[in-house]
Structure formats: C-alpha cells, structure tokens
Design a protein around this motif. Structure first.
Motif, PDB file in Angstrom:
ATOM      1  N   THR A  52       4.685  -8.777 -15.076  1.00 54.64           N
ATOM      2  CA  THR A  52       5.738  -9.137 -14.128  1.00 54.64           C
ATOM      3  C   THR A  52       6.957  -9.678 -14.868  1.00 54.64           C
ATOM      4  OG1 THR A  52       4.885 -11.373 -13.863  1.00 54.64           O
ATOM      5  CG2 THR A  52       3.993  -9.687 -12.410  1.00 54.64           C
ATOM      6  N   ARG A  72       5.866  -8.277  -8.572  1.00 58.40           N
ATOM      7  CA  ARG A  72       4.488  -8.806  -8.659  1.00 58.40           C
ATOM      8  C   ARG A  72       3.497  -7.746  -9.102  1.00 58.40           C
ATOM      9  NH1 ARG A  72      -0.104 -10.071  -8.809  1.00 58.40           N
ATOM     10  NH2 ARG A  72      -1.261 -11.610  -7.598  1.00 58.40           N
ATOM     11  N   GLN A  73       3.784  -6.494  -8.773  1.00 54.38           N
ATOM     12  CA  GLN A  73       2.893  -5.396  -9.144  1.00 54.38           C
ATOM     13  C   GLN A  73       3.237  -4.812 -10.509  1.00 54.38           C
ATOM     14  OE1 GLN A  73       4.629  -5.173  -5.983  1.00 54.38           O
ATOM     15  NE2 GLN A  73       2.972  -6.469  -5.200  1.00 54.38           N
ATOM     16  N   ARG A 193      -4.500   1.254  -8.569  1.00 55.95           N
ATOM     17  CA  ARG A 193      -3.165   1.507  -9.111  1.00 55.95           C
ATOM     18  C   ARG A 193      -3.166   2.659 -10.103  1.00 55.95           C
ATOM     19  NH1 ARG A 193      -1.170  -0.325 -13.892  1.00 55.95           N
ATOM     20  NH2 ARG A 193      -2.806  -1.903 -14.047  1.00 55.95           N
ATOM     21  N   LYS A 219      -4.703  -2.481  -7.851  1.00 53.62           N
ATOM     22  CA  LYS A 219      -3.343  -2.966  -7.639  1.00 53.62           C
ATOM     23  C   LYS A 219      -3.313  -4.481  -7.784  1.00 53.62           C
ATOM     24  CE  LYS A 219      -2.144   0.828  -4.536  1.00 53.62           C
ATOM     25  NZ  LYS A 219      -1.740   1.245  -3.168  1.00 53.62           N
ATOM     26  N   ILE A 222       0.437  -7.010  -3.511  1.00 54.99           N
ATOM     27  CA  ILE A 222       1.302  -6.246  -2.618  1.00 54.99           C
ATOM     28  C   ILE A 222       2.136  -7.214  -1.799  1.00 54.99           C
ATOM     29  CG2 ILE A 222      -0.154  -4.190  -2.440  1.00 54.99           C
ATOM     30  CD1 ILE A 222      -1.414  -5.324   0.007  1.00 54.99           C
ATOM     31  N   SER A 270      -2.646 -12.234  -3.182  1.00 55.63           N
ATOM     32  CA  SER A 270      -2.911 -11.079  -2.317  1.00 55.63           C
ATOM     33  C   SER A 270      -4.407 -10.957  -2.062  1.00 55.63           C
ATOM     34  CB  SER A 270      -2.394  -9.785  -2.950  1.00 55.63           C
ATOM     35  OG  SER A 270      -0.988  -9.824  -3.098  1.00 55.63           O
TER      36      SER A 270
END
Length: 731
Positions: A52, A72-73, A193, A219, A222, A270
């Motif tokens: 990030t 964030r991803q 992901r 992932k 989100i 998340s």
C-alpha cells in the motif's frame, strides 16, 4: 385475451426501445473515448502481498504523465490513456524502485503486476530493468504464469470444477498454497486476487519437490460490500449405463454457495465470508458370483458436505498487514466399501470434520527487511461406522460379504508455525526461514477386529473349507505426539545482468528418527542469453527429504505385538475358526516394527529447463528432471519362512519391518505451451509429460514377493505414468 396480448406487445416495444437506447449510449461513449486505455497496476512484495501507499507514475508515448498511489488492495488505476506503449515507475518505502519500459496498452482495460524487491543495504543508482534482468530473476516472471482477477473470473463458478481447472493448468504433482498455507479448501474465486504458477523447484524454502508450485493470494481488502449466491444441479440424465450394471443408477448433485465481503473499518479492516453446501448421491455397480448364481445390482451412495470460512484482513500501518482465517469443513459419506465383488452388507459410513485456524502477519521493518510469519492450528475428527459387525468372507474372484472390518474414531491436533525473512545487500537477494510442525494423535480405530475368512474358490466355500482366517486382536486405543523441524537459507546472487546464481541449504529432522544430519544443499542458475529476453535457461540440482508420515508411525505403535497383534489360522474351521481341531494350524502372532537404523528418505534431483517466447504471442516451457531416491521406505517380513528351514524365529509370526532400504530412479520431461499473456476473453494451456520411474519398493507397508531377494523387486513403479496429456480452454 385481446387486452392481455396488447400488454405483451407494449412490453416488448418498451424493452426493445431500452435496448436500442443503451446500445446508442455505449456507441456514443466509445466514440467519445476514441479507443482510450485504462491501466490497473498491482504492486506486491516478494511474497505476493500487496504494497500500500506505493507511488506509481505512468508516462505515455506522447509524453503525458499521470501519478497515483496504491490503495488498501495495493492497486492504482489510470484512465484516459492513449493506446500504444507506456513507461511505468514504482517506488515504495523499504523497497527497490522499479522502472518498466514499453508496457503495451490496448483499447479498454489493461492490467500489470509489479513485484518490488527489498531495498539493498548498499544504495545503488536506479536504472531501467531490461528483459534479460527480469527473466534471469528466479523469483521473476520467467518460468511462471499469473492469473489475475479477470482471468480467474472466467474460470468455472462451481468450487470443485474451479479446483479441477487449477490442477489442470498446473499439471501433475503440483503443490498448492493459499497465502503460504497448505491444506484446507480453496477460497471462492471472487475472493482471490491472483494465482501464480511457479517452476522453481530448487529453492531452499521448499520441502516438496515437483515441477510446479501454485501460490494463491486472496484479496487484501475491499472498499465496498459485495456478495454472491449460487445454485447448481446435476443428475444422471446424460449419463450412460455402466457395462456390467443391470440398469442405469440414479445420480444427483445439488450445490449452494454464498459469499459476502466488505469493509468493517474502511481502509483498515475487511471481512470475507463464504459457505458451500453440497448434497449428492451416485451409484456403484456390484457384480459377483454367488453359490446360488450371478448377482448384479446398483447401490446408492449418498454424501453431503458443508464448508464454511471467515477471513479478516487488517492493515496495521502502511507496510504491515494482519490476516486471520477460520475454516470448518465437514462431510458424511454412506455406503462406502460396496462395489465390484463387495456386496451391500460390506457398507460403512464415514463422518469427517476439520477446523483450521490461521494467523499471519507480514511487513517491512528497519526499512531493509521484509518478514512474514504465519501460524496454523488444524483439528480433525474422523468416525467410521460399519453396517455389520459380522466376520468378513472373501471368496477369491467371486464375492466378499460380511462386515467392513473397520470402525472407531480418530482425532488429530496439529500445529504449524513458519517464518520467512527477505533482505538484500549489494547484488545478493537473500531469504531465510524455518518451519516447525507438531501433532498429537488419538485413535481407537479398528481394522479386521472380527476376522476375515478367505476361500480359494466357490467350491471351497460350498464345502466350508477356508484357507486362511486372520484377525487383529488387542486394544486399538492409542495416543502419541511428534514434531518435525526445518530451517533454510537461500542466496540469489546476480553474477551478471543476464545471469543469476542461487545457493541454498536446508536441514530437516523428525522426533521419531534418530537421524539428525539431514542437510539438503540446493544450487541453481537462471540465464537469459539474448538481449530481447525471449529465451531463458534454468538449471539446478539439490537434495530433498521425505517425512516419515504419522499414519505409518502409528502402525508401528498399534501392531507392536503388545497393544495389538495379527492372529492367523491356516486351514481353519468354519464358521468357528478353532473348531477344526488338529487340522487347523494357529500361527504365532505377527507385528509391525520400524528398523532402529532407519534413515529419513532422500531424493537427489537435477533438472534443466528452457522457456522460449514464440512470435511475441506464445510461450513454450520444456523441463527435464532426473531423480534418484535413496533410503526409501519399504516393508519386509524379516521372519518369513526360509525354504527347508522354516522361520528364523519359530516362536513369532510375521514381523513386518519398515526399513529405509529401497531406491528409485526417475526421468521426467514436461512440456507447457500456451499464450504469452493470459487474457480474460480466452486463455488456454496444453501440457504433456513423459515419465519413466523404476523402483524396488512400494511403500512402507508393501511387502516384496521374496523377502530375501530384494533385487528381484526392481521394476516399473506403480505410480509410473508413462504419458500424460492435458489441454485446458476457458473463455
């Protein structure tokens, strides 16, 4: 009726107008964009975790530059880019800056993944990385294929078909890890992901050997809530009747799956939830020859399964992420053990459940080190219940009836902790780590507790003259613990711009074996000989070890002659094996033991691989592996009768000793052919493997034909698959 028809026509006209209007809007949008491109860039560390707050700049051929920061991803998206080529530069604290040139942009969506290395302790001038440097990196994209979110979305929705597709793409003997963990179930594809297929078997971090390792990365987080619900149904409508079945058996599968994921704390935490439930049944054909005549039937085998998972991803700071996951997988299968010569009364039920807790944390510290630590607790329970507790009756080449001779419970408690540390200094990229696994096992499972009669033929059965009666007697309850440990160190040294040398060392040992000096050196090189980077050569050699499995060790504790032993009666009576008086011969009880001098099995492996990019569109991989197995485990009856002399120890029966005296030789060639870049509209892969494996032992409990002439056992291995071909297509 007339009024109803008018309403339908009106509805049809309205729908047609809406569709035409939507098409006009889409056409107008396309004309306005003029074929503009969108580029999504994902930035990851050497472990595949998202980075990030990384700064990314994209410069098009016209000199227009856009800048952005990963979310964030670990992703950032650039829009309204012109078609053609673009230059990309990525920078993040604690990582080496990376410059990518000539990224091709086509109209519509484009995606690229950038992997950053840990910053060197000695600062160097950042220069553009050319194709030779990228392809000579053993952790780079050479000898690997990557499926992004768009390609994963094109794979089957059914979880089992999705997993089969991954296995087909990987080929045989692949090892699959999810966020670094082995075992458990694959997450739903909507929560994945990236899937990376790597061909780097000589890295010291790996215990397993094989052609391909599959790394699945979920992932990291989100920003919005998403959910899905799916239902599947299948029956026997398109199935054919088996050749020996009297009729086509019923089959049915019903599946429900559900996913829900979203932010609990935006840009920080998340939540990912999933559930998959299956209820199905199939049919098994029974064909047997009974004393009263031929018997054929179809037996229904019901099964059900429920898999639940929950995962929480939390961003501790810009460089550290915490992940917690829980899985519960449970299933029940009925009427197992029935089919072929086995009659319906041989059925048994199997209930299994599994609980998995996972915790991992990764991030950069001291600006120069990337560390990943993970821990896993796995709890499993298994219960087996036989339909009948009657003694088993086996008539060779005719039928088997009676109880299944299995039952009881088994519980395991397994713990695993691992750590991987990456750091760089000068031209050296190093990785070091360890793996510790411990387990506790409790079981009261019974095998052949009520005995088995063996008849040589139907005539012998009619006459009531069995040849052998065997029974395992004693208390089946036992409990034991064990642990195993490994550490490794790996150094990837860039000798030249187009040549990387790799050196590694690994050590492994287990609590059950006295052998501790199990050092496994690994060496390798990756070379990109031409400037265009269209050809990459990889070679390596190393030593690997196989674990002494818990199930095998359990047999040496269970059937040790004191807790349990195997009773054998030759020419017994029937139905009472001891009713034949002096005609029957009660043999001394047998047992299973391990050789005190047993060593951990080892496999020396060497390989050569070539990857070629053809016509700028295709990729061809050719990998050759040679393996030489030493100290492999085999079973041997060390108290087998000697012709004319009898048993070496006449007071004991069969003594099955597990010893490390077997060996093997294997040659394998694998070819992969597919597109250079996988796209979401159509991707495919063709795999072929030639294998030739020779050995002289078939496992720790497999007995040779002649216990005193082991050389005669050398021949093709049971697992020798001479030719393997697989083709995969998805759109």
């Amino acid at each position: 009726m007339r009024r109803h028809g008018l309403n339908i026509r009106t509805l049809f006209v309205c729908l047609t107008s809406v569709l035409l209007f939507s098409a006009q809007l889409a056409l107008a949008q396309q004309q306005r964009t003029g074929g503009e491109a969108t580029l999504k860039i994902a930035v990851v560390d050497p472990n595949g975790a998202a980075i990030t707050a990384a700064w990314v700049s994209v410069k098009t051929a016209e000199g227009i530059e856009q800048k952005g920061q990963t979310n964030r991803q670990g992703e950032v998206t650039f829009t309204r880019l012109s078609k053609g080529t673009a230059l990309v530069r990525v920078e993040a604290a604690g990582f080496e800056a990376r410059f990518l040139g000539d990224i091709k942009l086509s109209a519509g969506s484009n995606r690229a993944e950038v992997q950053l290395e840990i910053a060197s302790i000695k600062e160097d001038v950042s220069v553009a990385e050319d194709e030779q440097e990228k392809n000579s990196d053993p952790r780079g994209n050479a000898f690997s294929s990557v499926l992004g979110e768009e390609q994963i979305a094109a794979l089957p929705d059914d979880p089992e078909e999705f997993e089969n597709a991954i296995n087909q793409l990987a080929g045989p003997d692949a090892t699959i890890r999810v966020n670094g963990f082995r075992g458990g179930k694959l997450p739903p594809k909507s929560q994945i992901r990236e899937i990376r297929f790597r061909r780097n078997p000589f890295a010291a971090e790996f215990h397993e050997r094989g052609f391909v390792s599959v790394d699945v990365f979920t992932k990291p987080g989100i920003s919005d809530w998403h959910g899905s619900f799916g239902f599947g149904f299948r029956d026997e409508a398109l199935s054919a009747r088996p050749v020996f079945a009297p009729r086509r058996g019923p089959e049915q599968l019903r599946r429900l799956n559900f996913t829900l994921d979203g932010p609990l704390w935006k840009n920080h935490t998340s939540l990912f939830l999933s559930a998959d439930a299956t209820s199905n049944y199939d049919s098994k054909t029974v064909v047997a020859a009974l004393p009263e005549g031929r018997f054929d039937d179809v037996t229904l085998r019901p099964a059900r399964r429920l898999n639940l998972s929950a995962r929480v991803e939390h961003l501790l700071d810009k460089t550290h992420a915490l992940r917690f996951e829980y899985q519960r997988n449970a299933g029940r299968q009925d009427n197992l053990g029935v089919g072929d010569f086995d009659l319906p009364d041989r059925a048994y039920t199997l209930d299994q459940s599994e609980h998995i807790l996972r915790l991992s944390e990764s991030g950069v510290f001291a600006k120069r080190f990337l560390n990943e630590v993970r821990a896993q607790v796995r709890l499993t329970e298994r219960e087996t219940l036989a339909l009948s507790d009657a003694p088993a009756i086996q008539v060779l080449n005719a039928f088997t009836r009676g109880g299944a001779q299995t039952g009881g419970n088994r519980r395991t408690r397994e713990f695993e902790v691992a750590d991987n540390l990456d750091f760089s200094t000068g031209r050296h990229a190093m990785r070091a780590g360890f793996l510790f696994e411990a387990g506790n096992y409790r079981s009261d499972e019974m095998a052949n507790a009520n005995g088995t009669f063996i008849f040589a033929s139907l005539d012998a059965f009619r006459a009531g003259r069995p040849t052998i009666f065997s029974q395992r007697t004693g208390d089946p309850s036992l409990s034991f613990s064990r642990y195993q440990f490994a550490w490794y160190w790996q150094d990837d040294f860039r000798w030249r711009k187009n040549l990387m040398l790799s050196f590694g060392l690994r050590q492994e040992f287990q609590s059950q074996l006295r052998d501790r000096s199990n050092f496994a050196p690994r060496v390798g090189l990756t070379w990109s000989p031409n400037k265009a980077g269209t050809l990459t050569v990889r070679a390596g050699a190393g030593l690997f070890y196989d674990w002494f499995e818990a199930g095998t060790y359990e047999q040496t504790l269970r059937v040790n002659g004191q807790r349990q032993s195997d009773l054998v009666v030759r020419d017994p009576g029937f139905p009472d094996p001891f009713s034949n008086g002096t005609a029957g011969t009660l043999l001394p009880p047998g047992r299973i033991q391990s050789d005190p001098r047993m060593q951990i099995p080892s496999i020396a492996m060497a390989g050569l691989g070539v990857e070629a990019r053809l016509l700028k569109r295709f990729r061809l991989n050719a990998d050759y592996r040679f393996e030489r197995g030493l100290h492999l485990l085999r079973g041997r009856n060390i108290n087998a009768p000697v012709a004319g002399l009898g048993r070496p120890n006449p007071t004991e029966g069969n003594i099955i000793q597990i010893e490390s005296s077997a060996s093997s030789t294997s040659h394998r060639m694998m070819l992969h052919f597919g597109p250079l870049m996988l796209n979401s509209k159509l991707f495919w892969m063709v795999t072929y493997m030639y294998s030739n494996t020779i050995n002289d032992g078939n496992g720790p409990l497999g007995l040779p034909a002649d216990n005193y002439n082991l050389r005669a056992e050398r021949g093709p291995a049971p697992t020798d698959i001479r030719h393997f071909f697989s083709a995969f297509l998805s759109r």
